[in-house]
Structure formats: structure tokens, C-alpha cells
Scaffold this motif. Structure first.
Motif, short mmCIF file in Angstrom:
data_model
loop_
_atom_site.label_atom_id
_atom_site.label_comp_id
_atom_site.label_asym_id
_atom_site.label_seq_id
_atom_site.Cartn_x
_atom_site.Cartn_y
_atom_site.Cartn_z
N LYS A 199 20.08 25.52 -6.68
CA LYS A 199 20.90 24.55 -6.00
C LYS A 199 22.11 25.30 -5.42
O LYS A 199 22.74 25.98 -6.28
CB LYS A 199 21.37 23.44 -6.78
CG LYS A 199 22.07 22.07 -6.14
CD LYS A 199 22.43 21.06 -6.96
CE LYS A 199 22.68 19.73 -6.21
NZ LYS A 199 22.86 18.52 -7.19
N GLY A 212 22.39 21.28 -2.17
CA GLY A 212 21.12 21.10 -2.09
C GLY A 212 20.45 22.50 -2.14
O GLY A 212 21.09 23.55 -2.28
N ASP A 213 19.19 22.61 -2.01
CA ASP A 213 18.37 23.86 -2.36
C ASP A 213 18.50 24.40 -0.74
O ASP A 213 18.67 23.96 0.31
CB ASP A 213 17.10 24.07 -2.77
CG ASP A 213 15.79 23.21 -1.83
OD1 ASP A 213 16.17 23.05 -0.86
OD2 ASP A 213 15.08 22.59 -2.69
N ASN A 215 16.17 25.51 1.64
CA ASN A 215 15.43 24.60 2.58
C ASN A 215 15.85 23.47 2.92
O ASN A 215 15.71 22.84 4.32
CB ASN A 215 14.04 25.07 2.18
CG ASN A 215 13.18 26.20 2.24
OD1 ASN A 215 13.52 27.03 2.56
ND2 ASN A 215 12.23 26.29 1.07
N THR A 216 16.30 22.63 1.84
CA THR A 216 16.89 21.36 2.14
C THR A 216 18.01 21.44 3.00
O THR A 216 18.07 20.68 4.18
CB THR A 216 17.24 20.48 0.91
OG1 THR A 216 16.04 20.55 0.34
CG2 THR A 216 17.78 19.19 1.08
N LEU A 219 17.15 22.28 6.88
CA LEU A 219 16.48 20.99 7.51
C LEU A 219 17.64 20.05 7.87
O LEU A 219 17.42 19.35 8.84
CB LEU A 219 15.40 20.30 6.54
CG LEU A 219 14.30 21.27 6.41
CD1 LEU A 219 13.48 20.33 5.22
CD2 LEU A 219 13.44 21.40 7.40
N LYS A 220 18.66 20.00 7.07
CA LYS A 220 19.92 19.08 7.63
C LYS A 220 20.45 19.58 8.76
O LYS A 220 21.30 18.50 9.28
CB LYS A 220 20.86 19.22 6.19
CG LYS A 220 20.63 18.33 5.02
CD LYS A 220 21.58 18.34 4.15
CE LYS A 220 21.46 17.32 2.92
NZ LYS A 220 22.31 17.29 1.86
#
Length: 237
Positions: A199, A212-213, A215-216, A219-220
Motif C-alpha cells: 500500500k 492504494g497500491d 496500479n490502483t 488507474l485513478k
């Protein structure tokens, strides 16, 4: 003291045992301040910090800080033997444990080249025969000190900031892999070096603005993604 506004403000977070996390953001975001509060180098003016079910203030300070192994960017090599630099303790030196740790941080070859081995005196502060380590060697020994300790939590506060991003990434990743089930907290302003953690918390002006991690967060397409892309431009042809 003396600040007109809080250095950090409104931060709420929970770190699980064994979790690998990163605190990222530009210089002045509040990353190191947060770590110093966790280590109880000073106390928060508002709010509370807990280790397990207990407020930090309930622990004897020596006992509490013994739970942490910390590698700051301004670490020191002490004018003492290699063994003492690793253990930083008067307790009996565990050579077998040290051998394992030094092998993991790639310092074994250097140790074998020294005639006095673990009893080799470092720096020339008290002995003309003392050995001065290179910057890279000193960093490896400082890292061995953290891994040798019985600490539950390992904290890396940009100790490799002088390295290029690839070398810093490899160091941070190696520490998380060597730490086993210990909790690891990495502080960095270079996002590419912490993308493998469980995280990521991104700080700005003393607040957590994204979490978040890797990749997350990409994507945001928020501030983390913007900062990551800006830094990556320097290393992509």
C-alpha cells in the motif's frame, strides 16, 4: 514549535503487522515528520498514535523504540568494531546471525578481505589502523544493522536517496524481501522505487491525498499518476 500551521494535519491510517507500505511525496510533504511521531521522537499536539491496543505514551520509551529498526538517510558508522556497528548493543554478538545478514546485503566479501574480520575497527577517529568504508559499503553495513536487530518494524527513510532510481528500487525491494513477516515502512520522493509495496500513501502539505497500491493509483489518474509520469519521463527514451 514555532510553526504557524500544523506540519501534518488530519492524518488517519492503520498499518497491519507484516504489511509493506510506502509514504511518498515531494520534500516537505510531512513524511519524515510522521515517522518521527511514530518513533515518539516527539508527541502529536492533537490526536493519538497506537501500537497494538496501547497508546505510545503507555510504553517505556526504551522498550517502545526497541520495536523499530530504522535506517535514516543520515545514518552513522560508529568508531568501533564491525561487530559493534552491527549489534549496537552490549549483548553477546551472534556471529551466525550476522553471517547470514551480511551475506544478504552483499557485505561478506568485504568482511573476508579484512584480517581482523568482525573485530576490525572502523574509522580512524581512535585508531590510525581503523578502516574507512566507502559510501556503498557503509550503507550495506547500516542496512545489516537494521536486519540484525530483533525489531518488529523496519523503517527506511530515504537512506538510498544518493543512488539512482534503479539502484534505490533494488535496495528497497531487497529489504522488503529480507524482512520476512516484519512490517516495513519506506519513505521516498521517487515513486518508481516503492511500486512493489502492499500500500502507498501519498502525502502533500501534511495530508494524505491518495492511498492504494501502485496500479490502483495509476488507474485513478490523480496526483500520484501525474507525479509518477513526470518522474518516469527522465528515464524513458
Amino acid at each position: 514549535k514555532g510553526n504557524e500551521k500544523p506540519t501534518i494535519n488530519g492524518i488517519s491510517m492503520s498499518i497491519k503487522k507484516g504489511e509493506k507500505i510506502a509514504l511518498v511525496g515531494y520534500n516537505g510533504a510531512g513524511k519524515t515528520t510522521l515517522i518521527k511521531l511514530i518513533l515518539r521522537l516527539y508527541d502529536p499536539t492533537q490526536g493519538s498514535i497506537y501500537f497494538g491496543d496501547n497508546n505510545l505514551k503507555e510504553y517505556p520509551i526504551r522498550e517502545y523504540r526497541g520495536k523499530y529498526g530504522v535506517l535514516f538517510q543520515d545514518f552513522e558508522i560508529v568508531a568501533a568494531s564491525i561487530a559493534q556497528n552491527i549489534s549496537m548493543s552490549d549483548e553477546e554478538f551472534d556471529k551466525q546471525k550476522a553471517d547470514t545478514v551480511l551475506k544478504k546485503v552483499a557485505f561478506s566479501e568485504k568482511l573476508q578481505s579484512l584480517p581482523d574480520g568482525y573485530e576490525t575497527q572502523l574509522t580512524k577517529e581512535f585508531s590510525d589502523e581503523g578502516v574507512n568504508l566507502s559510501g556503498g559499503e557503509a550503507q550495506k553495513l547500516a542496512l545489516a544493522r537494521v536486519l540484525y536487530s530483533s525489531a518488529n518494524v523496519i523503517i527506511l527513510d530515504e537512506p538510498s536517496s544518493a543512488l539512482d532510481p534503479i539502484a534505490e528500487y533494488e535496495l528497497n525491494k531487497a529489504v522488503t524481501e529480507l524482512s520476512g513477516d516484519k512490517t516495513v515502512i519506506i519513505i521516498s520522493h521517487r515513486l518508481s522505487t516503492t511500486r512493489f509495496v502492499d500500500k502507498i500513501y501519498m502525502l502533500e502539505n501534511g495530508r494524505i491525498i491518495e492511498q492504494g497500491d501502485h496500479n490502483t493509483l495509476l488507474l485513478k489518474k490523480g496526483k500520484y499518476a501525474e507525479m509518477f509520469s513526470a518522474q518516469a519521463e527522465k528515464y524513458v527514451s
